[in-house]
Design a protein around this motif. Structure first.
Motif, PDB file in Angstrom:
ATOM      1  N   LEU A   1      21.621  11.666  -9.425  1.00 60.63           N
ATOM      2  CA  LEU A   1      21.131  10.601 -10.482  1.00 60.63           C
ATOM      3  C   LEU A   1      20.056  11.492 -11.240  1.00 60.63           C
ATOM      4  N   VAL A   2      19.469  12.490 -10.530  1.00 57.51           N
ATOM      5  CA  VAL A   2      18.325  13.201 -11.175  1.00 57.51           C
ATOM      6  C   VAL A   2      18.716  14.707 -11.382  1.00 57.51           C
ATOM      7  N   ASP A   3      18.319  14.865 -12.727  1.00 56.93           N
ATOM      8  CA  ASP A   3      18.693  16.428 -13.344  1.00 56.93           C
ATOM      9  C   ASP A   3      17.683  17.427 -12.743  1.00 56.93           C
ATOM     10  N   ASP A   4      18.276  18.793 -13.428  1.00 57.04           N
ATOM     11  CA  ASP A   4      17.586  19.808 -12.731  1.00 57.04           C
ATOM     12  C   ASP A   4      16.000  19.893 -13.183  1.00 57.04           C
ATOM     13  N   THR A   5      15.886  19.455 -14.306  1.00 54.94           N
ATOM     14  CA  THR A   5      14.394  19.379 -14.917  1.00 54.94           C
ATOM     15  C   THR A   5      13.440  18.525 -13.873  1.00 54.94           C
ATOM     16  N   ARG A   6      13.977  17.329 -13.652  1.00 55.77           N
ATOM     17  CA  ARG A   6      13.067  16.670 -13.278  1.00 55.77           C
ATOM     18  C   ARG A   6      12.824  17.034 -11.655  1.00 55.77           C
ATOM     19  N   TRP A   7      13.939  17.606 -11.066  1.00 55.98           N
ATOM     20  CA  TRP A   7      13.883  18.070  -9.774  1.00 55.98           C
ATOM     21  C   TRP A   7      13.040  19.218  -9.623  1.00 55.98           C
ATOM     22  N   ALA A   8      13.199  20.157 -10.572  1.00 57.82           N
ATOM     23  CA  ALA A   8      12.175  21.475 -10.397  1.00 57.82           C
ATOM     24  C   ALA A   8      10.809  20.908 -10.418  1.00 57.82           C
ATOM     25  N   ARG A   9      10.292  20.004 -11.583  1.00 58.48           N
ATOM     26  CA  ARG A   9       9.158  19.698 -11.503  1.00 58.48           C
ATOM     27  C   ARG A   9       8.605  18.699 -10.244  1.00 58.48           C
ATOM     28  N   PHE A  10       9.411  18.011  -9.702  1.00 59.59           N
ATOM     29  CA  PHE A  10       8.966  17.253  -8.653  1.00 59.59           C
ATOM     30  C   PHE A  10       8.767  18.020  -7.453  1.00 59.59           C
ATOM     31  N   GLU A  11       9.758  19.104  -7.242  1.00 59.23           N
ATOM     32  CA  GLU A  11       9.408  19.900  -5.956  1.00 59.23           C
ATOM     33  C   GLU A  11       8.346  20.893  -5.998  1.00 59.23           C
ATOM     34  N   ALA A  12       8.017  21.117  -7.258  1.00 57.35           N
ATOM     35  CA  ALA A  12       6.576  21.872  -7.585  1.00 57.35           C
ATOM     36  C   ALA A  12       5.457  21.039  -7.103  1.00 57.35           C
ATOM     37  N   LYS A  13       5.632  19.644  -7.559  1.00 56.52           N
ATOM     38  CA  LYS A  13       4.454  18.727  -7.163  1.00 56.52           C
ATOM     39  C   LYS A  13       4.347  18.404  -5.870  1.00 56.52           C
ATOM     40  N   ARG A  14       5.441  18.128  -5.216  1.00 55.92           N
ATOM     41  CA  ARG A  14       5.477  18.029  -3.815  1.00 55.92           C
ATOM     42  C   ARG A  14       4.912  19.108  -3.197  1.00 55.92           C
ATOM     43  N   GLU A  15       5.210  20.183  -3.342  1.00 52.98           N
ATOM     44  CA  GLU A  15       4.790  21.605  -2.634  1.00 52.98           C
ATOM     45  C   GLU A  15       3.207  21.719  -2.897  1.00 52.98           C
TER      46      GLU A  15
ATOM     47  N   LEU B   1       0.906  -1.212   0.152  1.00 53.61           N
ATOM     48  CA  LEU B   1      -0.074  -0.137  -0.035  1.00 53.61           C
ATOM     49  C   LEU B   1       0.758   1.128   0.184  1.00 53.61           C
ATOM     50  N   LEU B   2       2.256   1.299   0.639  1.00 55.97           N
ATOM     51  CA  LEU B   2       2.910   2.150   0.397  1.00 55.97           C
ATOM     52  C   LEU B   2       3.821   2.419  -0.974  1.00 55.97           C
ATOM     53  N   LEU B   3       3.994   1.117  -1.395  1.00 57.36           N
ATOM     54  CA  LEU B   3       5.029   1.104  -2.783  1.00 57.36           C
ATOM     55  C   LEU B   3       3.992   1.064  -3.979  1.00 57.36           C
ATOM     56  N   ARG B   4       3.527   2.524  -4.192  1.00 65.03           N
ATOM     57  CA  ARG B   4       2.475   2.412  -5.188  1.00 65.03           C
ATOM     58  C   ARG B   4       3.219   3.110  -6.489  1.00 65.03           C
ATOM     59  N   GLU B   5       2.620   2.719  -7.668  1.00 66.25           N
ATOM     60  CA  GLU B   5       3.108   3.264  -8.893  1.00 66.25           C
ATOM     61  C   GLU B   5       3.159   4.872  -8.961  1.00 66.25           C
ATOM     62  N   ASP B   6       2.095   5.203  -8.454  1.00 64.87           N
ATOM     63  CA  ASP B   6       1.624   6.812  -8.294  1.00 64.87           C
ATOM     64  C   ASP B   6       2.607   7.632  -7.512  1.00 64.87           C
ATOM     65  N   ASN B   7       3.389   6.882  -6.672  1.00 59.81           N
ATOM     66  CA  ASN B   7       4.277   7.886  -5.530  1.00 59.81           C
ATOM     67  C   ASN B   7       5.602   7.294  -5.831  1.00 59.81           C
ATOM     68  N   ALA B   8       6.016   6.634  -6.659  1.00 59.77           N
ATOM     69  CA  ALA B   8       7.273   6.239  -7.148  1.00 59.77           C
ATOM     70  C   ALA B   8       8.333   7.662  -6.849  1.00 59.77           C
ATOM     71  N   ASP B   9       7.706   8.706  -7.435  1.00 57.41           N
ATOM     72  CA  ASP B   9       8.763   9.957  -7.617  1.00 57.41           C
ATOM     73  C   ASP B   9       8.807  10.473  -6.090  1.00 57.41           C
ATOM     74  N   LEU B  10       7.709  10.388  -5.457  1.00 59.86           N
ATOM     75  CA  LEU B  10       7.762  10.910  -3.908  1.00 59.86           C
ATOM     76  C   LEU B  10       8.753   9.866  -3.240  1.00 59.86           C
TER      77      LEU B  10
END
Lengths: 632, 459
Positions: free
Chosen positions: A457-471, A437-446
């Motif tokens: 391993l993670v470039d700036d583009t992915r990191w920026a997009r990720f931070e926006a989503k997390r926020e 229940l914790l290891l979901r496809e939808d939260n792999a990024d989180l």
């Protein structure tokens, strides 16, 4: 000759494990060399033309969160996308894509060629350089010596590969490719436990000879799913359908008639095949009462007329293959373009690896992919990425990293392999993950992007997009928790259309979202603005719906966490531990688990046995050392 | 630094005193939550190393026992962890209830040798003692398993095994539906799983009820003394109670109403009801007494049928009551026939088993044979010997079964309310693990093996 240039990481093999391994090491700044026997088959899908599926898409998305290539290549090569288990809960939903083999290969090749710090060299590898007990590089067929302090071996089914069609067999790593015999012999001299496994493929069919008029079509989902966190539907090529047909009694009769010339049933094949992906002769033999089996007909690509009939993998002689194919509806006049075959190959007992996938016997040498007894592109990619990043960490002199079982399917995969080994080709299933229940496809990024960023391993583009989503997720969750709906208001009556009983007291939007009858869309706009980011909104909803269960799993994890930090000495003599049964001694001796937690997960190791181990460690004074090392 | 030993962070509880009839019984708690649980049970704060007299209350507020609460802060305790000791009046039932209350408040039952294990890991025991612990863990694990089987007696143990197998089968369906959605085996959608969950729930409830038969132990057995007038019923009550509760005279019909007495045999509660002698009577008051006697018998767990063993028609007298009792109350209600007045009949105090019924020769007047009756009553309550290990075994099994039932109920709710197969699967996993503490666990790989041998999987 010695190649003049020195490398940090050498990756041998250009399949799904090898490409992720060399990309990861290069992303982390290591001078990386990819050695492959053929540049033209980099990223080749040797088996069926599909990526993802239950348990597997979880791995793909985790690899993606760590900056890997597989999901992004799939988005560019996928010609049919579906979400499996869409009607079940989010934890077990899984994206699956049919991929165009050529487009997929091209996408991978492009990423490899554009990756800084990565060199590619085409030549089969015959030997490893081992100096002072450590790996020091690799030697190619023509005697060229490449030097590096770390080597990742991802040779798939090529080690000692033997192809069977009927009672005939020949050496081969994949139909049309030579096996790696010399390297296999060399590796058998090293102190690894070697076993044989078996897998197989179906005969391929020429689409021009198939009558589709009576076949059931299967199209992808609308809206079209995407695989990568950074992917978009616009990247997808033209979409195609698959078809479904069935075997029948006559097919089964033909197969039964050919069993005496089956290498499986005549004892020619010694390797163990996967139970979940049996050959068609196996299905008919073991489930004799079933009168029909499904066959999924998958297109090989947009510009290919070849079809992959998934479900009739076989190693029966060609004349039997020919008859059995033609007995199936739609295939009455089918032309076989390539015969089906079974392949046997060497794999190394993964219990000889540490959690970084480094071999215990030869420091600096890492194994990833089918060589470790797994099957599947996704399982291979996950291990490749992990081995590559750990080789890079070792070069930097940093501590190895592997996600825990409660952090990622990658963690489950590695922990299962190194703790329990495997008797058949290991494939991922969601039921292998106790924290499903914790290891979901939808939260792999989180779960993994932040760690990936730390590792480099993670470039700036992915990191920026990720931070926006997390926020977005954090602020929206906070808003829902602090926004209330009161009884007998306009908002309440709007909700009561969907509720069985009217509200009797005030509720926060977050509490309302926990109710099975309500969705994010029902409550988010009652007061204030809903999120525009649909991915973040989905996350807010899933976290609310699963809240109680997630807390419970978290408790379970916290309880077991400390056993994870209790290390078992590599030289521990289990025969000297008082009170352990012989069976438990044997199992622990075979597995040599690195931690008490791993020991406790070996079937047959009871809580009492764990207690006895603890007492033994304490007596040896090893407990303080083990724990101190961890907290240091 | 936190103590090393509580690697799992659990707080453990167990009866610390030797089982049997000791005057004082101690329940020990050890672990990070020991103080919080202890204070809740004692209903007051506990000062380190002070003896506090208090009442031990259950989570629902009911008083279980009164005694002394003691708190030993870490690291100066037996285990080196935070320890609370609750010293009560002993008796297995009460101690068991206190342990159960601790578990309800978040502790778990300690495994064999676990207190000593923690003590050793925290440097509270020396190396020589450690050898003994290893032996203890080893031998008591075997012994616990043995006594578990004994306490669960053949049939019951089989039922728990079957229950665990039924959960495995159910999980095979649920997990197959989740992991192989393209295989035309979606049992979650076709209602088959929902049916099985309901069936399993009923079955689990039955087994649980059976396991709770031990609740006679907790709530006590209701024993009704009945028989012809002047057979010595009231004397028997007095002999059991050890005091003159009932007026005893040689005049028939002395007891006209029912008399109640609560006694304990080795800490096990027993509710005894003395009734009017059964006979045809013209006396209105006596008639009413006899009516009430039958009423009491109807709600009894067991009847003690007292017969004057010295009267020549003793056997006829008891036989004469059977038809009426069976007719009125059914044959299932167990009866122990007491041949009283052995002092006069001259028969030796003995226990004779006659089919389902037991006949005991004794003398309520001299007390000869009363021990036989007490042992017999203890056995009837399920307390068959005084090792006490059965007690913890039973507690462990009850905890496991109750936990399994809770998870199953939660899973069914998820399936019914939200169609959430993956949450049902999660609850079933916990349910299975709970049963696994009795029957042994099933690994995910074994479960997959079951799936592959049950269904033809693989495209």
């Amino acid at each position: 000759m010695d190649y003049p240039q020195q490398f940090d990481v050498i990756v041998i093999g250009g399949g799904h494990a090898g490409t992720e391994a060399c990309l990861a090491a290069a992303r982390m700044g290591c001078r990386t060399l990819l050695l492959t026997h053929s540049v033209d088959t980099l990223g080749q899908m040797s088996c069926n033309p599909a990526i993802g599926g239950i348990g597997k898409s979880h791995l793909v998305k985790e690899v993606d969160a760590l900056g890997g290539a597989m999901a992004r290549a799939t988005d560019r090569a996928g010609i049919q996308f579906r979400v499996l288990n869409a009607r079940k809960g989010p934890a077990v939903r899984a994206t699956r894509a049919q991929a165009d083999r050529v487009l997929y290969r091209n996408a991978i090749r492009e990423m490899l060629e554009q990756q800084p710090n990565l060199s590619i060299f085409q030549q089969a590898v015959d030997d490893l350089l081992i100096e002072n007990g450590r790996v020091a590089g690799a030697v190619t067929q023509m005697g060229l010596r490449f030097r590096a302090p770390t080597v990742v071996l991802t040779t798939g089914t090529f080690l000692g590969g033997k192809i069977h069609i009927g009672l005939e067999n020949s050496a081969g790593g994949r139909a049309g490719d030579a096996p790696a015999i010399k390297l296999a012999e060399r590796l058998r001299e090293l102190p690894f436990r070697v076993e044989r496994l078996k897998t197989g493929t179906p005969p391929r069919i020429d689409a021009r000879s198939v009558d589709f008029s009576n076949l059931e079509e299967q199209w992808g989902d609308t809206p079209l799913p995407v695989m990568s966190f950074l992917g978009s539907v616009e990247e997808h090529p033209e979409q195609r359908c698959c078809w479904i047909t069935y075997t029948n009694e006559r097919t089964h009769e033909i197969i039964r008639g050919g069993l005496d010339r089956s290498p499986m049933y005549s004892g020619v094949i010694e390797g163990v095949g996967p139970r979940y992906c049996p050959s068609v002769e196996d299905k008919i033999h073991r489930f004799a009462d079933k009168s029909s089996h499904q066959v999924f007909i998958e297109p090989e690509g947009l510009n290919s007329t070849e079809l992959y009939p998934n479900g009739i993998s076989t190693s029966l002689p060609f004349d039997v293959q020919y008859e059995l194919v033609r007995s199936i509806a739609g295939f009455e006049n089918a032309h076989i373009t390539r015969p089906g075959y079974a392949i046997e190959y060497d794999f190394f007992d993964p219990r000889d690896l540490t959690y970084s996938l480094e071999t215990k016997a030869v420091p600096g040498l890492y194994f990833a992919g089918q060589i470790n007894g797994t099957t599947g592109y996704e399982e291979a990619a996950a291990q490749g990425l992990l081995a590559g990043l750990n080789a890079a960490l070792a070069v930097r002199g940093e501590e190895a990293w592997c996600p825990r079982r409660d952090e990622a399917y990658i963690g489950v995969l590695v922990d299962d392999l190194i703790t329990m080994g495997t008797l058949e080709p290991y494939r991922m299933f969601t039921s292998r993950a106790e924290y499903r229940l914790l290891l979901r496809e939808d939260n792999a990024d989180l779960r993994l992007t932040e760690q990936g960023r730390k590792l480099g391993l993670v470039d700036d583009t992915r990191w920026a997009r990720f931070e926006a989503k997390r926020e977005d997720i954090a602020s929206e969750s906070a808003r829902l928790a602090s926004t209330f709906v009161h009884p007998q208001t306009a908002e309440a009556s709007q909700l009561e259309v969907k509720l069985t009983k009217p509200l009797t007291r005030e509720y926060s939007l977050a509490d309302l979202l926990k109710r099975p009858e309500l969705e994010y869309a029902d409550i988010a706009g009652l007061k204030g603005e809903p999120l525009a980011d649909s991915q973040a909104a989905e996350q807010v909803q899933i976290q609310a719906k699963y809240a109680g269960y997630i807390d419970r799993q978290q408790d379970e994890i916290d309880r077991l966490r400390r056993y994870e930090h209790t290390l078992l000495p590599a030289d521990l003599d289990y025969n000297g531990v008082d009170g352990l049964s012989n069976e438990v001694k044997q199992k622990l001796g075979d597995a040599r688990p690195e931690t008490l937690a791993r020991a406790s997960r070996i079937p047959g190791v009871t809580p009492a046995a764990v207690s006895l181990l603890l007492i033994y460690l304490k007596k040896r004074g090893a407990l303080e050392r083990a724990t101190a090392r961890q907290s240091a | 630094m936190t103590a090393l030993s509580s690697l799992d962070g659990d707080t453990i509880a167990a009866i610390a005193t030797a089982p049997g009839r000791g005057g004082v019984g101690i329940v020990r708690l050890s672990g990070p939550a020991a103080l919080a649980i202890g204070e809740q049970l004692c209903g007051r704060s506990l000062q380190p190393r002070h003896a506090h007299f208090c009442q031990f209350s259950d989570t629902d507020g009911s008083v279980l026992d009164s005694g002394i609460g003691l708190y030993f802060p870490a690291p100066n305790s037996f285990t080196g962890e935070c320890v609370v000791e609750l010293q009560g009046h002993g008796g297995p039932v009460i101690l068991d209830l206190i342990v159960r209350a601790c578990c309800n408040l978040g502790a778990r039952l300690a495994r064999a040798g676990e207190f000593s294990e923690r003590a050793f890991l925290n440097d509270k025991l020396d190396l020589a003692q450690a050898e003994a612990i290893a032996d203890l863990i080893n031998s008591t694990t075997e012994q616990a398993a043995l006594s578990a089987t004994r306490s669960l007696q053949g049939a019951f143990s089989r039922e728990v095994d079957e229950l665990a197998e039924a959960v495995t089968r159910l999980r095979v369906y649920v997990e197959a539906a989740i992991d192989f959605p393209e295989e035309e085996i979606d049992f979650l959608a076709d209602g088959k799983v929902a049916e099985q969950v309901t069936a399993l729930q009923q079955r689990l409830q039955q087994v649980l009820n059976q396991a709770r038969q031990g609740s006679l132990l907790r709530e006590g057995m209701k024993l009704v003394i009945a028989g012809r007038p002047n057979a010595g019923k009231s004397s028997l009550l007095n002999a059991l109670a050890g005091q003159d509760s009932a007026i005893v005279t040689p005049i028939e019909g002395t007891t006209r109403d029912v008399l109640r007495e609560h006694i304990q045999i080795d800490g096990m509660p027993l509710h005894i009801v003395d009734t009017a002698g059964l006979r045809e009577s013209a006396d209105v008051v006596e008639q009413e007494g006899i009516r009430r006697a039958w009423e009491e018998m109807a709600t009894a767990d067991r009847i003690l049928l007292v017969v004057d063993g010295s009267s020549p028609d003793a056997d006829i007298a008891s036989a004469g009551l059977w038809p009426e009792k069976n007719e009125r109350l059914g044959a299932e209600l167990p009866v122990t026939v007491i041949h009283n007045k052995a002092d006069r009949s001259g028969r030796k105090p003995t226990v004779i088993q006659q089919g389902n019924d037991t006949v005991i020769e004794l003398s309520a007047l001299t007390g000869a044979g009363m021990d036989l009756l007490r042992d017999h009553l203890k056995q009837c309550m399920g307390y068959s010997d005084s090792t006490g290990s059965q007690y913890s075994a039973r507690r462990r099994h009850l905890e496991a079964l109750e936990e399994a039932a809770e998870f199953l109920a939660a899973g069914q709710e998820q399936l019914a309310a939200a169609g959430a197969g993956e949450l049902l699967a999660e609850d079933l996993r916990h349910c299975h693990n709970a049963l696994g503490t009795i029957t042994g666990t099933v690994s995910s790989d074994e479960l997959l093996g079951e799936i592959f041998s049950s269904f033809c999987i693989g495209k």
